[in-house]
Scaffold this motif. Structure first.
Motif, PDB file in Angstrom:
ATOM      1  N   GLY A 114      23.231  56.344  20.530  1.00 39.93           N
ATOM      2  CA  GLY A 114      24.353  56.951  19.819  1.00 39.93           C
ATOM      3  C   GLY A 114      25.704  56.462  20.282  1.00 39.93           C
ATOM      4  O   GLY A 114      26.674  56.484  19.514  1.00 39.93           O
ATOM      5  N   PHE A 304      27.233  62.710  16.829  1.00 39.59           N
ATOM      6  CA  PHE A 304      26.654  62.052  15.655  1.00 39.59           C
ATOM      7  C   PHE A 304      27.356  62.496  14.368  1.00 39.59           C
ATOM      8  O   PHE A 304      27.546  61.688  13.449  1.00 39.59           O
ATOM      9  CB  PHE A 304      25.151  62.343  15.576  1.00 39.59           C
ATOM     10  N   PHE A 305      27.744  63.750  14.318  1.00 44.18           N
ATOM     11  CA  PHE A 305      28.486  64.230  13.151  1.00 44.18           C
ATOM     12  C   PHE A 305      29.824  63.501  13.043  1.00 44.18           C
ATOM     13  O   PHE A 305      30.255  63.108  11.944  1.00 44.18           O
ATOM     14  CB  PHE A 305      28.713  65.745  13.254  1.00 44.18           C
ATOM     15  N   SER A 306      30.476  63.284  14.181  1.00 42.63           N
ATOM     16  CA  SER A 306      31.749  62.553  14.183  1.00 42.63           C
ATOM     17  C   SER A 306      31.555  61.114  13.733  1.00 42.63           C
ATOM     18  O   SER A 306      32.351  60.577  12.941  1.00 42.63           O
ATOM     19  CB  SER A 306      32.376  62.579  15.583  1.00 42.63           C
ATOM     20  N   LEU A 307      30.487  60.473  14.243  1.00 42.20           N
ATOM     21  CA  LEU A 307      30.213  59.099  13.846  1.00 42.20           C
ATOM     22  C   LEU A 307      30.023  58.992  12.334  1.00 42.20           C
ATOM     23  O   LEU A 307      30.608  58.126  11.664  1.00 42.20           O
ATOM     24  CB  LEU A 307      28.952  58.580  14.556  1.00 42.20           C
ATOM     25  N   GLY A 308      29.177  59.883  11.810  1.00 39.97           N
ATOM     26  CA  GLY A 308      28.866  59.823  10.388  1.00 39.97           C
ATOM     27  C   GLY A 308      30.074  60.117   9.509  1.00 39.97           C
ATOM     28  O   GLY A 308      30.342  59.398   8.535  1.00 39.97           O
ATOM     29  N   SER A 309      30.813  61.157   9.853  1.00 41.85           N
ATOM     30  CA  SER A 309      31.944  61.561   9.007  1.00 41.85           C
ATOM     31  C   SER A 309      33.087  60.545   9.066  1.00 41.85           C
ATOM     32  O   SER A 309      33.680  60.200   8.029  1.00 41.85           O
ATOM     33  CB  SER A 309      32.445  62.947   9.435  1.00 41.85           C
ATOM     34  N   VAL A 378      18.873  62.298  11.248  1.00 41.07           N
ATOM     35  CA  VAL A 378      20.206  62.399  11.860  1.00 41.07           C
ATOM     36  C   VAL A 378      20.679  61.047  12.396  1.00 41.07           C
ATOM     37  O   VAL A 378      21.715  60.522  11.965  1.00 41.07           O
ATOM     38  CB  VAL A 378      20.211  63.452  12.999  1.00 41.07           C
ATOM     39  N   CYS A 382      23.476  58.464  10.479  1.00 38.91           N
ATOM     40  CA  CYS A 382      24.790  58.513  11.139  1.00 38.91           C
ATOM     41  C   CYS A 382      25.188  57.148  11.700  1.00 38.91           C
ATOM     42  O   CYS A 382      26.356  56.741  11.617  1.00 38.91           O
ATOM     43  CB  CYS A 382      24.790  59.562  12.248  1.00 38.91           C
ATOM     44  N   SER A 385      26.245  54.935   8.797  1.00 40.76           N
ATOM     45  CA  SER A 385      27.590  55.288   8.330  1.00 40.76           C
ATOM     46  C   SER A 385      28.653  54.770   9.289  1.00 40.76           C
ATOM     47  O   SER A 385      29.706  54.269   8.857  1.00 40.76           O
ATOM     48  CB  SER A 385      27.710  56.813   8.192  1.00 40.76           C
ATOM     49  N   ALA A 386      28.397  54.900  10.611  1.00 39.46           N
ATOM     50  CA  ALA A 386      29.379  54.449  11.610  1.00 39.46           C
ATOM     51  C   ALA A 386      29.627  52.952  11.496  1.00 39.46           C
ATOM     52  O   ALA A 386      30.788  52.494  11.508  1.00 39.46           O
ATOM     53  CB  ALA A 386      28.883  54.805  13.010  1.00 39.46           C
TER      54      ALA A 386
END
Length: 845
Positions: A114, A304-309, A378, A382, A385-386
């Motif tokens: 990650g 991971f949420f930060s990476l994806g968003s 997940v 993610c 997206s990153a």
């Protein structure tokens, strides 16, 4: 001299406990195994009446009586046992439990992978300057397909299935292969081991003949055995090397975000800050970390949420056309344009899958489904997206590759993302440090690493350990790496070699598993190394080109640990073989008589040795040096078998050595490479006496049954009278198979008890009235009241004078140095010095 009863009885005592003493004395080393004797009698009977059916290759296990596992009253760690076995029996797991485990994997398994977006594109574009969109799209396409092929296709769908009863990692694969073929250089093979319930063997398949041929070739050629062991040790060495490089590159990458944000924060400030964080990280290891809890999962989930968003935000804001990278044609165009530089950039591309091996190595703490769910739902989306977001940003800002991750973060979110990134980097480092501890512990259990102090940091989870010597070594090496390289790009050159090396070892071992154990179709089995092995070889060729730019570092670390492990294994095997050759004959013991040629005084002597058959030569040294010997002698052997965990009710094996009036017994304590040995000698002594008393009662019952009931097929009893022993040749080894199932029927109230009792005459039921049994039990109680003494051998291993120079150098200096400086058995057992007697002995190998 007449041949009397030799080792006339054996039984598996179903009263087990995790807290067995931790080692032998002085310089004795557990060679994790037992002697394989050609005169070995049929294996000792175990809990659960089982029929062993031999069909060409291996054995097929059929359970005739199904009953639940039970925790015996003698086990003082019932809570720990239930937790220890929980991970090995995940059959009916609810969806909610699986999802909870999947959430936990984010904090342990995927921390390293990650954090790779912090430095992947920075390293790639340091080798390939951006001059057109082909550079960006080609690099992105390579990264995307690398993630799809290696972690997703190889590990999630194939390698995870090659687990050893729920355990993963290099040594788990090796132990799995050793169960199916006798390829282990460590002398720990014994027929009785196949009766352990976790020692599962596959049913024959149409591909059986090919598997048998492979098995015979592996067993026949010692060079292949050595090559397999070296391969395993190399993989383990690479993982330990990861434990050095992962904290260094992860922490430096996270802290590098401050460069450009804080005026004057240059390279020296980066190095000093990273070293301070690393020092703090390694200093708190002694307090333990929650490896299987929710401690780290929320932080990594937020990461991971930060990476994806952020990735989706950048993709939509800057250039959505980077989705064209899904077309693999851009990989061809990338190499066509950049040629040699493009090939060199593969060393940066491989960093996107760092930590993929942790998916398999940490399998023992989770389940296959949980790791698969977490990655596919997940981690995989993610990361995609990153990388899409960073590529879109680079398309518009090609000069920002040095700090592409932090530059692509929206201005208002920089400090929160920086904080999360730093925490994520520390967690990723923690995972690899814990993995290094686990690898060293497994290597110690299999006789491939000097014995070091191990601290169990949790009373509830068996996998959480702390090894001080390894911890401080990793800390010093990490700090030196950071101080010497001062750049994540140079560390990345070293990092890639360690990662790809571990993957290549796994590919080779899984291929052997496919051919030997799974008995997969030959075409499919060869397709696996052909596809994934080729990809890994291409990556290895790219990272090896950076040897002079930092790639030498993991090779140096791996070579160092490989030499340590192989020399230790080599010396331990030679020492064991020497003990086998020098063991005392029973003829000599008969000449001494029941007094053993000296005075027998009340007390129990526990003589730790490595032989599972025969009397160790060190015992003769005790008889010569001591004015008296104890009335009861127990030869204790700690033995590791190639399974993850040995069930508690199958831990101990007892035998009688010699005639009854000799009062000598053998106790073999078997452990799996994941088992935890607690070092409470008081609890062990009590357990030993209770188990020994239980054994004596079972033995008496079987002898009474043999003499009163002429039904040898009732429980497959195999007992020989004294006259039969006199007719034996060789060393007269034989065993008494005591069916412990009957003991359960006698102890368990209910209808089955009355049936068993009705089948036994009154003369048999009154076992306690047997004069010889009562005499032996009273002698045992008297010896117990007098106390225990630990008889430990302080051995010195020397190479013979006519040995080669390399052998003399390895044994007389390197191996001797490690034996002298590693942890002694007395310290491991925490036995008071007043209860220890040591004698010295030299082994010429």
């Amino acid at each position: 001299m007449r041949k009397e009863e030799i080792e006339e009885s054996s039984s598996t005592v179903g009263l087990l406990k995790r807290c067995t003493t931790g080692g032998s004395g002085g310089s004795t080393r557990w060679v994790d195994g037992s002697e394989v004797d050609s005169s070995e009698a049929p294996p000792w009977s175990l809990f659960g009446d089982e029929e062993i059916v031999r069909e060409g290759y291996g054995s097929v296990r059929r359970r005739l009586v199904k009953k639940p596992k039970r925790i015996d009253s003698f086990d003082v760690e019932a809570m720990q046992i239930s937790l220890a076995h929980a991970n090995h029996h995940k059959k009916d797991v609810s969806l909610l439990s699986t999802l909870a485990l999947a959430f936990q994997t984010l904090g342990v398994v995927y921390g390293d992978m990650g954090t790779s977006p912090l430095y992947v594109f920075t390293d790639i574009f340091s080798k390939v300057p951006i001059t057109s969109e082909v550079d960006v799209l080609g690099a992105l396409s390579i990264v995307l397909y690398t993630i799809a092929l290696i972690p997703l296709m190889k590990y999630v769908f194939i390698v995870l299935k090659a687990n050893d009863s729920g355990e993963g990692g290099t040594f788990a694969l090796y132990s799995l292969i050793c169960r199916y073929a006798n390829v282990n250089l460590l002398p720990n093979r014994q027929p009785a081991d196949e009766y352990i319930s976790s020692f599962k063997l596959r049913l024959p398949t149409p591909e059986l003949e090919r598997a048998i041929n492979i098995k015979e070739v592996l067993e026949r050629k010692s060079s292949l055995k050595t090559l397999l062991l070296l391969l395993v040790l190399m993989g383990t060495s690479m993982i330990i090397g990861d434990g050095i490089l992962t904290p260094a590159i992860s922490v430096m990458s996270a802290v590098s975000g401050l460069q450009g944000r804080i005026p004057g924060f240059g390279t020296n400030a980066l190095v000093i800050t990273s070293i301070i964080i690393l020092g703090a990280l390694f200093s708190i290891q002694k307090y333990g970390s929650s490896k299987v809890g929710f401690t780290f999962a929320p932080a990594l989930a937020l990461w991971f949420f930060s990476l994806g968003s952020i990735g989706i935000y950048n993709l939509l804001k800057y250039d959505v056309t980077v989705l064209r990278a899904l077309n693999p044609a851009y990989i061809y165009l990338f190499f066509k344009k950049n040629s040699t530089n493009g090939w060199s950039a593969l060393g940066g591309c491989v960093l996107c899958i760092t930590g993929a091996e942790a998916m398999f190595a940490d399998l023992g703490h989770f389940s296959v489904k949980s790791i698969q769910i977490a990655f596919t739902s997940v981690v995989f989306p993610c990361l995609f997206s990153a990388y899409f977001g960073q590529a879109a940003y680079v398309m518009k800002h090609p000069n920002s590759t040095a700090r592409v991750f932090y530059d692509s973060v929206p201005e208002s979110l920089f400090w929160p993302v920086f904080g999360i990134a730093t925490i994520a980097a520390i967690i990723a480092s923690q995972a690899m440090i814990s993995a290094s501890f686990s690898c060293v512990k497994q290597a110690m259990a299999l006789g491939c690493f000097p014995r070091l102090k191990i601290i169990h940091t949790s009373k509830r989870h068996m996998g959480q350990i702390y090894i001080p010597a390894i911890n401080w070594f990793l800390m010093i090496m990490c700090m030196l790496v950071v101080a010497a390289f001062k750049s994540t790009t140079d560390i990345a050159n070293a990092y890639g070699i360690a990662e790809v090396g571990v993957m290549m070892v796994s590919t080779t071992l899984v291929t052997v598993v496919m051919l030997l154990i799974w008995q997969t179709n030959l075409f499919l089995a060869l397709l696996f190394p052909l596809i994934f092995g080729s990809i890994e070889l291409i990556y290895m060729s790219a990272v090896l080109s950076k040897i002079l730019e930092g790639g030498w570092l993991p090779l140096a670390f791996a070579s160092f640990f490989l030499c340590v492990m192989y020399i230790w294994n080599y010396g331990s095997v030679l020492k064991y073989q020497s003990e086998v050759k020098q063991k005392i004959s029973m003829d000599f013991m008969h000449e001494l008589g029941s007094s053993l040629g000296t005075v027998r005084v009340p007390g129990i002597g526990l003589l730790y040795n490595e032989l599972v058959q025969g009397i160790p030569s060190i015992f003769a040294q005790f008889l010569l040096d001591l004015p008296a010997i104890h009335s009861v002698i127990v030869f204790v052997c700690i033995k590791y078998v190639p399974v993850p965990v040995v069930p508690q009710e199958e831990r101990f094996l007892f035998r009688r050595v010699g005639l009854k009036d000799y009062h000598m017994f053998r106790c073999v304590a078997r452990y799996g490479y994941k088992d935890v040995r607690k070092e409470d000698h008081h609890a062990f002594e009590q357990l030993l006496v209770d188990s020994l008393e239980k054994f004596l009662r079972k033995e008496s019952l079987e002898l009474a049954l043999e003499s009163n009931i002429n039904q040898p097929d009732l429980d497959s009893i195999s007992v020989k009278s004294r006259d039969e022993y006199e007719m034996q040749d060789g060393d007269g080894m034989d065993e008494l198979k005591i069916p412990l199932m009957r003991d359960q029927r006698l102890e368990t109230p209910g209808p089955s008890t009355s049936v068993a009792n009705m089948a036994l005459p009154a003369s048999v039921m009154s076992v306690d009235e047997d004069p010889s049994l009562e005499y032996e039990l009273s002698a045992l109680r008297e010896a117990t009241e007098s106390g225990f003494t630990y008889l430990l051998g302080h051995g010195d291993v020397r190479a013979k004078k006519n040995s080669w120079f390399v052998k003399k150098l390895s044994i007389n200096y390197f191996y001797a140095f490690m034996r002298k400086n590693c942890r002694g058995g007395a310290a491991t057992m925490r036995v008071p010095h007043m209860n220890i007697i040591q004698v010295g002995m030299t082994y010429m190998v």
